[in-house]
Design an enzyme around this catalytic site. Structure first.
Site, PDB file in Angstrom:
ATOM      1  N   LYS A  43      44.715   9.656   2.308  1.00  0.00           N
ATOM      2  CA  LYS A  43      44.575  11.014   1.772  1.00  0.00           C
ATOM      3  C   LYS A  43      43.545  11.025   0.645  1.00  0.00           C
ATOM      4  CE  LYS A  43      49.143  12.505   3.126  1.00  0.00           C
ATOM      5  NZ  LYS A  43      50.570  12.451   2.847  1.00  0.00           N
TER       6      LYS A  43
ATOM      7  N   GLN B 126      54.606  12.465  -1.998  1.00  0.00           N
ATOM      8  CA  GLN B 126      54.804  11.733  -0.735  1.00  0.00           C
ATOM      9  C   GLN B 126      56.293  11.492  -0.477  1.00  0.00           C
ATOM     10  OE1 GLN B 126      52.237  10.768   1.463  1.00  0.00           O
ATOM     11  NE2 GLN B 126      53.948  10.263   2.805  1.00  0.00           N
TER      12      GLN B 126
ATOM     13  N   ASP C  53      51.674  21.120   0.939  1.00  0.00           N
ATOM     14  CA  ASP C  53      52.491  20.644   2.067  1.00  0.00           C
ATOM     15  C   ASP C  53      53.253  21.803   2.709  1.00  0.00           C
ATOM     16  OD1 ASP C  53      52.344  18.064   2.965  1.00  0.00           O
ATOM     17  OD2 ASP C  53      53.729  17.241   1.478  1.00  0.00           O
TER      18      ASP C  53
END
Ligand code: NDP
Length: 298
Positions: A53, A97, A120
């Site tokens: 990422k 995460q 997200d």
């Protein structure tokens, strides 16, 4: 011999990253999109995702901020970091995460992220916005699947029968919401669904997000259907001691019947990070109060 069109996620993701980089370049002098990624603990798979990422964020010309915290970080400390990222004007996207270590309440942490920076798309406010048709940041994997479907169905999905197998908050449910928004007739199937093969055989669009290697067989696929395989499963490889990745769909069998199908690896996987970058640009533009630069669409 496969009869289906293979949907090349790597190539599509590269096009999407190019588009994002062009948008970032067009925003120069106005806002530089910035993504902060928070990793707690040292789960090796998560560490690989985070590294990828950060690399792709920087390659697109965006600012990339990485925060690594030890496994035993108290929840309060993580919440304090999220609060400081919420306030930081250089940060437009925040990604914590998952999975988080035991002892940290993931739902509480996700709710602490400013919904405007929730790239997200897991914050309840964005989930609600997605289902009610308000502007939302949609979760990256389903957004990637929709980009692939747009590539295969340039005339749209209106009236198509869509079956999503798997009802997780991360993939299955938001996928169903996005398909519904495109006017599909959607069935959300799960472990208690009766006659799953029969339900799947009704699908013009079949999305598998289960986490069971090759569960969806060729005989479950309607001839000509578009099959999107989200699953990532590691199984023993032919060579002793090695493993390889397969999806939730039996690719060999399904590709005999389907009209189009995503491979694993090289299908949905690469789209997810590309969509994360796209969500960060969207968030940055909304926070800065500017329109998203209209660059060549996919
Ligand atoms: P979850 O484990 O959260 O959800 C799995 C879903 O599958 C559940 O809704 C479960 O039903 C359903 N299910 C399990 N067994 C069966 C069965 N025998 N028949 C029908 N349905 C079943 O998984 P995720 O949604 O997080 O992930 C799904 C897959 O996608 C995994 O392989 C994961 O690795 C992959 N993935 C890939 C990503 C990518 O970037 N390509 C990103 C995220 C995930 P129930 O609710 O009834 O228990």
């Amino acid at each position: 011999m496969s009869g289906a069109r293979i949907i090349d996620g790597k190539a599509l993701a590269a096009k999407l990253r190019e588009r994002v980089a062009a948008q970032v370049a067009a925003l120069a002098g106005t806002v530089r999109p910035g993504l902060a990624v928070v990793l707690v603990g040292d789960d090796p798979a998560s560490a690989v995702y985070v590294r990828n990422k950060n690399r792709e964020t920087a390659a697109a010309g965006m600012a990339s901020f990485e925060h690594r915290l030890p496994e035993d970080t108290p929840e309060a400390e993580l919440l304090a970091l999220v609060a400081s990222l919420n306030r930081d004007p250089a940060v437009h996207g925040i990604l914590v995460q998952l999975p988080l270590p035991d002892g940290i309440d993931s739902a509480k942490v996700l709710r602490a992220i400013d919904p405007a920076k929730d790239v997200d798309g897991f914050h309840p406010e964005n989930v609600g916005a997605l289902w009610t048709g308000a502007p939302a940041l949609a979760p990256c994997t389903p957004r990637g699947c929709m980009t692939m479907l747009a590539e295969v169905h340039p005339d749209g999905l209106v009236g198509k029968r869509a079956v999503v197998v798997g009802r997780s908050n991360i993939v299955g449910k938001p996928m169903a919401a996005l398909l519904l928004a495109q006017h599909c007739t959607v069935t959300l199937a799960h472990s208690r669904t009766q006659d799953l093969p029969g339900v799947c055989r009704e699908a013009d669009i079949l999305v598998a997000a289960v986490g069971r290697a090759r569960m969806v067989e060729g005989g479950w696929v309607k001839p000509g259907a578009t099959v999107i395989d989200v699953g990532i499963n590691r199984i023993p490889a032919a060579e002793e001691g090695r493993t390889r990745l397969v999806g939730d769909v039996d690719f060999a069998g399904a590709s005999e019947v389907a009209g189009a199908i995503t491979p694993v690896p090289g299908g949905v996987g690469p789209m997810t990070i590309a969509c994360l970058l796209a969500n960060t640009v969207t968030a940055a533009c909304r926070l800065a109060g500017v329109a998203e630069p209209a660059v060549r669409l996919l």
